[in-house]
Design an enzyme around this catalytic site. Structure first.
Site, PDB file in Angstrom:
ATOM      1  N   HIS A 105      67.561  14.787   7.002  1.00 19.90           N
ATOM      2  CA  HIS A 105      66.291  14.567   6.175  1.00 19.90           C
ATOM      3  C   HIS A 105      66.009  13.165   6.301  1.00 19.90           C
ATOM      4  CE1 HIS A 105      65.167  18.189   3.968  1.00 19.90           C
ATOM      5  NE2 HIS A 105      66.534  18.665   4.225  1.00 19.90           N
ATOM      6  N   ASP A 106      66.765  12.245   7.173  1.00 16.70           N
ATOM      7  CA  ASP A 106      66.114  10.785   7.066  1.00 16.70           C
ATOM      8  C   ASP A 106      64.550  10.903   7.392  1.00 16.70           C
ATOM      9  OD1 ASP A 106      65.554   8.303   8.298  1.00 16.70           O
ATOM     10  OD2 ASP A 106      67.725   8.097   8.498  1.00 16.70           O
ATOM     11  N   VAL A 172      74.797  15.382   2.237  1.00 14.69           N
ATOM     12  CA  VAL A 172      75.286  14.560   1.221  1.00 14.69           C
ATOM     13  C   VAL A 172      75.737  13.249   1.793  1.00 14.69           C
ATOM     14  CG1 VAL A 172      76.331  16.413  -0.258  1.00 14.69           C
ATOM     15  CG2 VAL A 172      77.843  15.313   1.395  1.00 14.69           C
ATOM     16  N   HIS A 175      72.424  11.192   1.333  1.00 16.82           N
ATOM     17  CA  HIS A 175      71.828  11.436  -0.098  1.00 16.82           C
ATOM     18  C   HIS A 175      72.965  10.465  -0.767  1.00 16.82           C
ATOM     19  CE1 HIS A 175      69.672  13.059  -3.110  1.00 16.82           C
ATOM     20  NE2 HIS A 175      70.681  13.521  -3.893  1.00 16.82           N
ATOM     21  N   TYR A 181      69.035  10.907  -6.728  1.00 17.93           N
ATOM     22  CA  TYR A 181      68.214  10.997  -7.732  1.00 17.93           C
ATOM     23  C   TYR A 181      67.786  12.638  -8.089  1.00 17.93           C
ATOM     24  CZ  TYR A 181      64.712  10.707 -11.376  1.00 17.93           C
ATOM     25  OH  TYR A 181      63.674  10.844 -12.680  1.00 17.93           O
ATOM     26  N   GLU A 420      59.430   6.457 -11.032  1.00 21.35           N
ATOM     27  CA  GLU A 420      59.420   6.293  -9.323  1.00 21.35           C
ATOM     28  C   GLU A 420      58.438   7.319  -8.670  1.00 21.35           C
ATOM     29  OE1 GLU A 420      60.468   7.643  -5.393  1.00 21.35           O
ATOM     30  OE2 GLU A 420      61.283   8.737  -7.270  1.00 21.35           O
ATOM     31  N   ASN A 463      66.516   5.997   0.105  1.00 12.10           N
ATOM     32  CA  ASN A 463      66.394   7.497   0.597  1.00 12.10           C
ATOM     33  C   ASN A 463      64.970   7.955   0.941  1.00 12.10           C
ATOM     34  OD1 ASN A 463      69.196   7.852   0.468  1.00 12.10           O
ATOM     35  ND2 ASN A 463      69.444   9.119  -1.358  1.00 12.10           N
ATOM     36  N   TYR A 464      64.128   7.239   0.630  1.00 14.61           N
ATOM     37  CA  TYR A 464      62.768   7.561   1.122  1.00 14.61           C
ATOM     38  C   TYR A 464      62.253   6.543   2.226  1.00 14.61           C
ATOM     39  CZ  TYR A 464      62.359  10.472  -2.976  1.00 14.61           C
ATOM     40  OH  TYR A 464      62.656  11.529  -4.052  1.00 14.61           O
TER      41      TYR A 464
END
Length: 521
Positions: A105-106, A172, A175, A181, A420, A463-464
């Protein structure tokens, strides 16, 4: 997919690569090194069966499925920790760039693309989840997905949960490394706040646990982002108590129904509500109409939720018909767009049913947006290409998130923020023109938001990941160059991360286009 990676196929593929390896001497030497470590380490070259299937299986952003996207020279799919050790040792020995992928998911594809020749370690086969109900913990291998973690917890107990994200196909490994979050975070903090041990393969190929890696390195891997300090092969997490009954509600309002007024109220209270109450908002465009969805998860019954919301947020007009009582594991289904009464084993499916093109960015907010600002956001949505789906998620802070010190782990975004923001643009049209057009729109929206979000730094969530913040070639950034993104992701913790990196990986073996840099003596 697990059957594909059976030992039978592994042996066939390894044999075929050994007999017909790439003409590259570096790659040949890596293959020889790997086979010398173990004849059973599965790996795949571009000219062998399953290479494309494995590579594409975890790519969640179609921007990185094009023929022009750089591909790895080899994909290694370890079966145990020793295979990860061997891969690290052989990559370092022969000067190959190493990328590690757990779920794929990167957002910028850095776990499976590079601007130099590289090897990918895909942890898909290292994904066991061992739940210990007696002491309220679980050992989770880094290739497991969030869905697999949640499923395994629920299999053992309906009164334990874990505060991770809402998308079940997220791995994971990444993440947890970046924070993590979710709907339980106002009550229990981030996923990374609830990690109590880990196993990590360092640049020397050694396996370290919390005790042997020491306080500094253990601090760095819990929120400092993946790809800078080593390969985490397993995490020990602390489970959190959840009630037998939680309540979920989804309330949708269009602008014509007073959505802006509700947003204004939500911004002023969402971060102040009881820790048990999580209300996220989603802004989206439906055809030419603008809609706001209030997504609520409450650790308690519907009657308790109605009482709480009608006291603190009566403008929402929440009714009993909007509320659904369920178990915590069913709330995972509901927030991931499954039926709460559907089979739980959908959480074990690693394949995302719909893969689209997308670009994302993030912001953190200290002061509520005014109605004028909201109108400006909606104008940006109106101006977006009609074939593109613009979206914005605002997730509340406060609660436990604000009680934890900024320096406790590398993730620094704590008590000074009220929410956020995740900005998203989705599209389906192929081609560079469509991609450029939609990414330009995202950058315009981000530019519009500049005066209204956090400043000095303009904070972002690792993570985004967002390469627009800056990047280096092959992870070679200096401290000054890396500060362009490092301070946004880590604020005052960036300096300590650099110190840890310089101590434990002084040769900068673990690196990517936005990794933590080494300070040269």
């Amino acid at each position: 997919m697990s059957s594909m990676f059976s030992l039978f196929y592994v042996l066939i593929v390894v044999f075929s690569i050994s007999c017909a390896a790439s003409s590259s001497s570096v790659q040949d030497n890596f293959v020889l090194c790997l086979n010398n470590k173990s004849s059973k380490i599965p790996f795949y070259a571009p000219n062998t069966p399953f290479y494309s299937t494995i590579l594409q299986s975890s790519i969640k952003n179609r921007r990185f499925l094009s023929s022009s996207t750089p591909k790895p020279q080899l994909i290694v799919t370890p079966l145990d920790d020793s295979h990860v050790q061997a891969s690290v040792i052989c990559c370092r020995r022969h000067g190959l760039q190493l990328k590690v992928r757990s779920g794929g998911h990167d957002y910028e594809g850095l776990s499976y693309t590079s601007d130099v020749p590289f090897i990918v370690i895909d942890l898909v086969n290292i994904g066991s989840v061992d739940v210990n109900v007696e002491d309220g913990s679980a050992w989770v291998q880094a290739g497991a997905t969030l869905g697999e973690v949640y499923y395994k917890i629920a299999e053992k107990s309906r009164t334990y949960g874990f505060p991770g994200g809402t998308c079940h196909t997220v791995g994971v490994g990444g993440h947890f490394s970046g924070g993590g979050y979710g709907t339980l975070s106002r009550k229990f903090g981030l996923a990374a706040d609830n990690i109590i041990d880990a196993r990590l393969v360092n640049a020397n190929g050694e396996i370290l646990d919390k005790k042997s890696m020491g306080e500094d390195l253990f601090w760095a891997i819990r929120g400092g982002g993946g790809g800078s300090f080593g390969v985490v092969v397993a995490w020990k997490i602390k489970l959190v108590p959840v009630p037998q009954t939680v309540t979920v509600s989804m309330v949708s309002r269009y602008l014509e129904q007073g959505a802006n007024a509700l947003l204004l109220k939500w911004q002023s209270i969402a971060h102040t509500l009881r820790n048990e109450l999580f209300i996220r908002v989603q802004l989206c465009r439906v055809d030419t109409k603008m809609r706001v969805i209030f997504q609520t998860m409450y650790l308690g019954t519907a009657d308790q939720l109605l009482k709480e919301v009608n006291q603190t947020f009566p403008e929402l007009g929440l009714t009993s018909s909007d509320c659904a009582e369920m178990s915590w594991i069913q709330s995972i289904l509901a927030f991931d767009d499954f039926s709460k009464d559907g089979p739980l084993d959908v959480l074990l499916n690693r394949t995302q049913t719909l893969t689209r093109f997308f670009k994302a960015k993030s912001d953190f907010v200290k002061e509520p947006f005014s109605e004028t600002v909201l109108r400006g956001i909606w104008k940006q949505f109106y101006d977006a290409d009609e074939a593109m789906q613009p979206m914005m998620f605002l997730s509340p802070y406060g609660g436990r998130l604000s009680e934890i010190e900024e320096s406790e782990i590398p993730f620094p975004h704590r008590n000074e923020y009220i929410n956020e923001v995740q900005h998203l643009a989705w599209w389906d049209k192929e081609g560079i023109e469509a991609s450029n057009k939609n990414m330009d729109w995202m950058r315009r929206l981000y530019g519009y938001m500049t005066p209204y979000v956090s400043q000095s730094p303009r904070a972002s969530y690792i993570n985004y990941r967002d390469l627009d913040l800056g990047q280096s070639s092959n992870g070679t950034a200096t401290y000054a160059q890396a500060s362009a993104w490092g301070v946004k992701y880590f604020n005052n913790n960036f300096e300590r991360l650099v110190q840890v990196k310089s101590k434990f990986d002084p040769d900068n073996f673990f690196r990517n286009e936005q990794s933590v840099p080494v300070v040269l003596a």
